[in-house]
Write an enzyme that holds these catalytic residues in place. Structure first.
Site, PDB file in Angstrom:
ATOM      1  N   ARG A  15       1.560  -1.736  -1.114  1.00 56.94           N
ATOM      2  CA  ARG A  15       2.166  -1.880  -2.437  1.00 56.94           C
ATOM      3  C   ARG A  15       3.400  -2.784  -2.451  1.00 56.94           C
ATOM      4  O   ARG A  15       3.891  -3.136  -3.510  1.00 56.94           O
ATOM      5  CB  ARG A  15       2.523  -0.493  -3.000  1.00 56.94           C
ATOM      6  CG  ARG A  15       1.338   0.174  -3.666  1.00 56.94           C
ATOM      7  CD  ARG A  15       1.686   1.564  -4.116  1.00 56.94           C
ATOM      8  NE  ARG A  15       1.669   2.502  -3.010  1.00 56.94           N
ATOM      9  CZ  ARG A  15       2.207   3.719  -3.064  1.00 56.94           C
ATOM     10  NH1 ARG A  15       2.831   4.119  -4.150  1.00 56.94           N
ATOM     11  NH2 ARG A  15       2.131   4.529  -2.031  1.00 56.94           N
ATOM     12  N   LYS A  22       6.486  -3.551   5.892  1.00 53.71           N
ATOM     13  CA  LYS A  22       7.319  -2.721   5.008  1.00 53.71           C
ATOM     14  C   LYS A  22       8.610  -2.255   5.676  1.00 53.71           C
ATOM     15  O   LYS A  22       9.685  -2.299   5.061  1.00 53.71           O
ATOM     16  CB  LYS A  22       6.495  -1.519   4.547  1.00 53.71           C
ATOM     17  CG  LYS A  22       7.242  -0.570   3.668  1.00 53.71           C
ATOM     18  CD  LYS A  22       6.315   0.481   3.100  1.00 53.71           C
ATOM     19  CE  LYS A  22       6.140   1.645   4.034  1.00 53.71           C
ATOM     20  NZ  LYS A  22       5.337   2.725   3.419  1.00 53.71           N
ATOM     21  N   GLN A  72      -0.922   0.476  17.493  1.00 55.54           N
ATOM     22  CA  GLN A  72      -2.077   1.240  17.013  1.00 55.54           C
ATOM     23  C   GLN A  72      -2.994   0.257  16.301  1.00 55.54           C
ATOM     24  O   GLN A  72      -2.668  -0.243  15.240  1.00 55.54           O
ATOM     25  CB  GLN A  72      -1.621   2.333  16.048  1.00 55.54           C
ATOM     26  CG  GLN A  72      -2.767   3.184  15.516  1.00 55.54           C
ATOM     27  CD  GLN A  72      -2.410   3.913  14.235  1.00 55.54           C
ATOM     28  OE1 GLN A  72      -1.421   3.592  13.575  1.00 55.54           O
ATOM     29  NE2 GLN A  72      -3.232   4.869  13.853  1.00 55.54           N
ATOM     30  N   GLY A 102       8.344   5.967   9.457  1.00 53.79           N
ATOM     31  CA  GLY A 102       9.265   4.834   9.577  1.00 53.79           C
ATOM     32  C   GLY A 102       9.859   4.381   8.262  1.00 53.79           C
ATOM     33  O   GLY A 102      10.679   3.463   8.231  1.00 53.79           O
ATOM     34  N   ASP A 103       9.484   5.037   7.164  1.00 52.68           N
ATOM     35  CA  ASP A 103       9.897   4.511   5.858  1.00 52.68           C
ATOM     36  C   ASP A 103      10.777   5.463   5.051  1.00 52.68           C
ATOM     37  O   ASP A 103      10.836   5.370   3.836  1.00 52.68           O
ATOM     38  CB  ASP A 103       8.651   4.119   5.046  1.00 52.68           C
ATOM     39  CG  ASP A 103       7.793   5.322   4.678  1.00 52.68           C
ATOM     40  OD1 ASP A 103       8.094   6.435   5.122  1.00 52.68           O
ATOM     41  OD2 ASP A 103       6.809   5.128   3.933  1.00 52.68           O
ATOM     42  N   GLY A 138       0.846  15.176   0.197  1.00 53.59           N
ATOM     43  CA  GLY A 138       0.126  16.339   0.692  1.00 53.59           C
ATOM     44  C   GLY A 138       0.829  17.599   0.203  1.00 53.59           C
ATOM     45  O   GLY A 138       2.046  17.690   0.225  1.00 53.59           O
ATOM     46  N   GLU A 152      -4.273  17.102   1.448  1.00 54.71           N
ATOM     47  CA  GLU A 152      -3.944  15.796   0.869  1.00 54.71           C
ATOM     48  C   GLU A 152      -4.300  15.771  -0.607  1.00 54.71           C
ATOM     49  O   GLU A 152      -5.280  16.393  -1.042  1.00 54.71           O
ATOM     50  CB  GLU A 152      -4.698  14.687   1.615  1.00 54.71           C
ATOM     51  CG  GLU A 152      -4.139  14.412   3.000  1.00 54.71           C
ATOM     52  CD  GLU A 152      -2.643  14.167   2.975  1.00 54.71           C
ATOM     53  OE1 GLU A 152      -2.207  13.153   2.407  1.00 54.71           O
ATOM     54  OE2 GLU A 152      -1.890  15.013   3.501  1.00 54.71           O
ATOM     55  N   LYS A 347      33.246 -28.195   3.289  1.00 49.83           N
ATOM     56  CA  LYS A 347      32.302 -27.999   4.385  1.00 49.83           C
ATOM     57  C   LYS A 347      32.945 -28.515   5.654  1.00 49.83           C
ATOM     58  O   LYS A 347      33.480 -29.628   5.659  1.00 49.83           O
ATOM     59  CB  LYS A 347      31.000 -28.753   4.117  1.00 49.83           C
ATOM     60  CG  LYS A 347      29.948 -28.486   5.165  1.00 49.83           C
ATOM     61  CD  LYS A 347      29.114 -29.666   5.562  1.00 49.83           C
ATOM     62  CE  LYS A 347      29.866 -30.855   6.047  1.00 49.83           C
ATOM     63  NZ  LYS A 347      29.061 -31.916   6.624  1.00 49.83           N
ATOM     64  N   SER A 401      45.014 -38.308  -7.729  1.00 49.65           N
ATOM     65  CA  SER A 401      43.783 -37.840  -8.371  1.00 49.65           C
ATOM     66  C   SER A 401      42.691 -38.885  -8.276  1.00 49.65           C
ATOM     67  O   SER A 401      42.954 -40.080  -8.326  1.00 49.65           O
ATOM     68  CB  SER A 401      44.055 -37.548  -9.855  1.00 49.65           C
ATOM     69  OG  SER A 401      44.925 -36.445  -9.950  1.00 49.65           O
TER      70      SER A 401
HETATM   71  C1  UD1 Z   1       1.188  10.927   4.349  1.00 45.93           C
HETATM   72  C2  UD1 Z   1       0.792  12.389   4.563  1.00 45.93           C
HETATM   73  C3  UD1 Z   1       1.113  13.195   3.311  1.00 45.93           C
HETATM   74  C4  UD1 Z   1       2.578  13.046   2.942  1.00 45.93           C
HETATM   75  C5  UD1 Z   1       2.916  11.555   2.773  1.00 45.93           C
HETATM   76  C6  UD1 Z   1       4.375  11.318   2.533  1.00 45.93           C
HETATM   77  C7  UD1 Z   1      -1.133  12.294   6.066  1.00 45.93           C
HETATM   78  C8  UD1 Z   1      -2.597  12.345   6.169  1.00 45.93           C
HETATM   79  N1  UD1 Z   1      -0.648  12.434   4.844  1.00 45.93           N
HETATM   80  O1  UD1 Z   1       0.348  10.393   3.353  1.00 45.93           O
HETATM   81  O2  UD1 Z   1       0.813  14.545   3.530  1.00 45.93           O
HETATM   82  O3  UD1 Z   1       2.856  13.742   1.765  1.00 45.93           O
HETATM   83  O4  UD1 Z   1       2.560  10.846   3.985  1.00 45.93           O
HETATM   84  O5  UD1 Z   1       5.120  11.600   3.667  1.00 45.93           O
HETATM   85  O6  UD1 Z   1      -0.449  12.196   7.069  1.00 45.93           O
HETATM   86  N2  UD1 Z   1       0.912   5.339   9.619  1.00 45.93           N
HETATM   87  C9  UD1 Z   1       0.624   4.866  10.869  1.00 45.93           C
HETATM   88  N3  UD1 Z   1      -0.679   4.677  11.233  1.00 45.93           N
HETATM   89  C10 UD1 Z   1      -1.719   4.941  10.398  1.00 45.93           C
HETATM   90  C11 UD1 Z   1      -1.408   5.428   9.095  1.00 45.93           C
HETATM   91  C12 UD1 Z   1      -0.111   5.615   8.749  1.00 45.93           C
HETATM   92  O7  UD1 Z   1       1.526   4.595  11.672  1.00 45.93           O
HETATM   93  O8  UD1 Z   1      -2.854   4.744  10.783  1.00 45.93           O
HETATM   94  C13 UD1 Z   1       2.293   5.550   9.237  1.00 45.93           C
HETATM   95  C14 UD1 Z   1       2.721   4.723   8.045  1.00 45.93           C
HETATM   96  O9  UD1 Z   1       3.267   3.478   8.475  1.00 45.93           O
HETATM   97  C15 UD1 Z   1       3.787   5.607   7.383  1.00 45.93           C
HETATM   98  C16 UD1 Z   1       3.345   7.019   7.738  1.00 45.93           C
HETATM   99  O10 UD1 Z   1       2.461   6.884   8.835  1.00 45.93           O
HETATM  100  O11 UD1 Z   1       5.068   5.375   7.922  1.00 45.93           O
HETATM  101  C17 UD1 Z   1       2.659   7.712   6.579  1.00 45.93           C
HETATM  102  O12 UD1 Z   1       1.512   6.957   6.250  1.00 45.93           O
HETATM  103  P1  UD1 Z   1       1.019   6.735   4.760  1.00 45.93           P
HETATM  104  O13 UD1 Z   1      -0.130   5.841   4.747  1.00 45.93           O
HETATM  105  O14 UD1 Z   1       2.196   6.408   3.913  1.00 45.93           O
HETATM  106  O15 UD1 Z   1       0.514   8.197   4.429  1.00 45.93           O
HETATM  107  P2  UD1 Z   1       0.287   8.825   3.014  1.00 45.93           P
HETATM  108  O16 UD1 Z   1      -1.089   8.547   2.587  1.00 45.93           O
HETATM  109  O17 UD1 Z   1       1.388   8.476   2.112  1.00 45.93           O
HETATM  110 MG    MG Z   2       3.137   7.049   2.230  1.00 47.47          MG
END
Ligand code: UD1
Ligand code: MG
Length: 457
Positions: A15, A22, A72, A102-103, A138, A152, A347, A401
């Site tokens: 997004r 991100k 990964q 990480g976010d 979730g 979820e 400069k 000037s």
């Molecule tokens: C996830 C949780 C959800 C929670 C939400 C907000 C799961 C299945 N669901 O959903 O319960 O409410 O976060 O915290 O875990 N990431 C990886 N590798 C992957 C997928 C994701 O490293 O293969 C990392 C993303 O970069 C991110 C975090 O995991 O930092 C969460 O992933 P995201 O895709 O945002 O999960 P949501 O679907 O939002």
């Molecule tokens: Mg998320």
């Protein structure tokens, strides 16, 4: 028993609609991920592994020493990310493994400590919160104090969707329990991914899982969009500004002051609205900055006054004045008590102690001595189309000037140039250089002109 940390940062961040991963979007001049790693570091894990995927190489570059990246690829969900991290860690039985997304840059050290404090005697503990709009998160299934699992949003029944308490991807696990639960994950969900959230359900079936509620949902707000990035950045900004005000800095309106994390201010500095200080900029005591100043990697000395100005790699000395409407480019050094005024660009230029360039000038590649005055409209012609040349203006020199200083050129101490001169040769100390055609007057010109017009008509 030791503490290990996993940061989940492999996701796409679809997004954001950007090639920049991100977690690298800046907040107060630092990548989002750096803020998360600060919180993680505050609980002193022996090992920290960041799971990277999308833009892995660029993410790896910002990791501090001692933090390991594991790739990964492909990204098969949060559970899969945890598996990849564990594989890089080796044996974790008996250890505590904390997992953080990480976010979420607003996560506070105190909250991570609470999470860790809830773990002893349980297989897992997780942070939860109540979101005003829980859609997309979730949902936490509970029976009193016991967490039963997480469902979820996309897999939830309408009744489950009505649950306000949500999971925020922040967990503490007993190591052996985590390893066992990850081994039991399946991909039988709407996205065909390994869900880390399912590990909670598996552990709750045979042991204890504790939920640790976070009162302020903003603290665990993930950044998934530019709108969320802006909200989170505003909170960080407020925290930074509050800390500087507590340290003695005056701000007329802290909501309109934008400071990078690495900026440093002295007590007694004064900041008006719309001040942006970036990089390693500093402001000393009793300096007044703003309104409307954008400064990058610049130094503003004590008692200086800078307003409506752009500074890049510039040094403003003690009590010096800048603006309104000045642009100080890299290599600008203003000595104590000097002035660069309205519509002036500099400069690679040194303005000596007490010297003034008050109006409408360009000073490029120039060295100005002390107590000199550069008249309005003076320009250093520093570029001949191929190379840049220096202009040297001596102490107490008076540049009339609209002087064009065609570099390379030296104006001696106490020398004077006549207004409107194009100076192409050095001017000796104390001399006057005038370069312009003598003025002449045509007496009775207006009357003559009027007669001519009448005769024609
Ligand atoms: C996830 C949780 C959800 C929670 C939400 C907000 C799961 C299945 N669901 O959903 O319960 O409410 O976060 O915290 O875990 N990431 C990886 N590798 C992957 C997928 C994701 O490293 O293969 C990392 C993303 O970069 C991110 C975090 O995991 O930092 C969460 O992933 P995201 O895709 O945002 O999960 P949501 O679907 O939002
Ligand atoms: Mg998320």
């Amino acid at each position: 028993m030791s503490l290990r940390a996993i940061v989940l940062a492999a996701g796409r961040g679809t997004r954001m609609r950007s090639d920049l991963p991100k977690v690298l979007f800046p907040i107060a001049g630092r990548p989002l991920l750096a803020w998360v790693l600060d919180a993680v570091a505050s609980v002193s894990p022996e090992e920290t592994v960041v799971v990277v995927g999308h833009g892995a190489e660029r993410v790896r570059e910002v990791l501090p020493a001692g933090v390991q990246a594991v790739v990964q690829e492909p990204q098969q969900g949060t559970g899969h990310a945890a598996m990849v991290a564990l594989a890089a860690m080796g044996e974790v039985a008996g250890d505590t493994v904390v997992i953080v997304p990480g976010d979420t840059p607003l996560l506070r050290p105190e909250t991570l400590q609470e999470l860790l404090a809830a773990l002893p005697g349980a297989a897992a503990a997780l942070l939860t919160t109540r979101m005003p709009d829980p859609a997309g998160y979730g949902r936490v299934r509970r029976e009193g104090d016991r967490v039963l699992g997480i469902v979820e949003d996309r897999d939830a029944t309408p009744e489950q969707r009505a649950i306000a308490e949500v999971a925020v991807s922040t967990y503490a696990f007993e190591g052996a329990a985590l390893a066992a639960a990850l081994g039991g994950l399946a991909r039988d969900n709407d996205q065909g991914e390994y869900y880390l959230t399912d590990a909670i359900g598996l552990l709750a079936a045979s042991g204890t899982v504790r939920g640790v509620p976070v009162a302020d949902p903003a603290e665990v707000q993930g950044v998934n969009s530019h709108a969320q990035l802006a909200e989170v950045a505003a909170v960080v900004r407020r925290r930074i500004n509050a800390a500087w005000m507590a340290a003695g800095v005056w701000m007329l309106d802290p909501d309109r002051v934008y400071l990078d994390a690495a900026v440093s201010l002295e007590a007694g500095a004064r900041l008006y609205p719309e001040v942006h200080l970036e990089g390693n900029s500093t402001v000393a005591a009793e300096a007044t900055v703003g309104p409307q100043v954008f400064a990058v990697d610049s130094v503003i000395g004590s008692g200086a006054r800078v307003w409506y100005a752009v500074l890049r790699g510039a040094e403003v000395g003690e009590g010096a004045q800048v603006g309104p409407f000045a642009s100080l480019r890299p290599g600008t050094r203003l000595a104590a008590g000097s002035k660069v005024g309205t519509f002036v660009e500099t400069k690679n230029t040194v303005v000596g102690r007490g010297s003034k360039v008050p109006h409408l000038s360009y000073m490029g590649d120039a060295t100005i001595g002390e107590e000199a005055n550069v008249g309005a409209g003076t320009i250093t012609c520093n570029y001949d189309g191929r190379e840049k040349h220096r202009t040297v203006i001596g102490n107490r020199a008076f540049i009339g000037s609209d002087t064009m200083l065609v570099a390379p050129v030296n104006i001696g101490d106490d020398a004077v140039t006549g207004a409107g001169s194009a100076i192409t040769r050095d001017v000796p100390p104390g001399a006057l250089a005038v370069e312009r055609s003598p003025q002449r007057e045509v007496p009775g010109y207006a009357a003559k002109k009027a007669r001519k017009t009448r005769d024609k008509g």
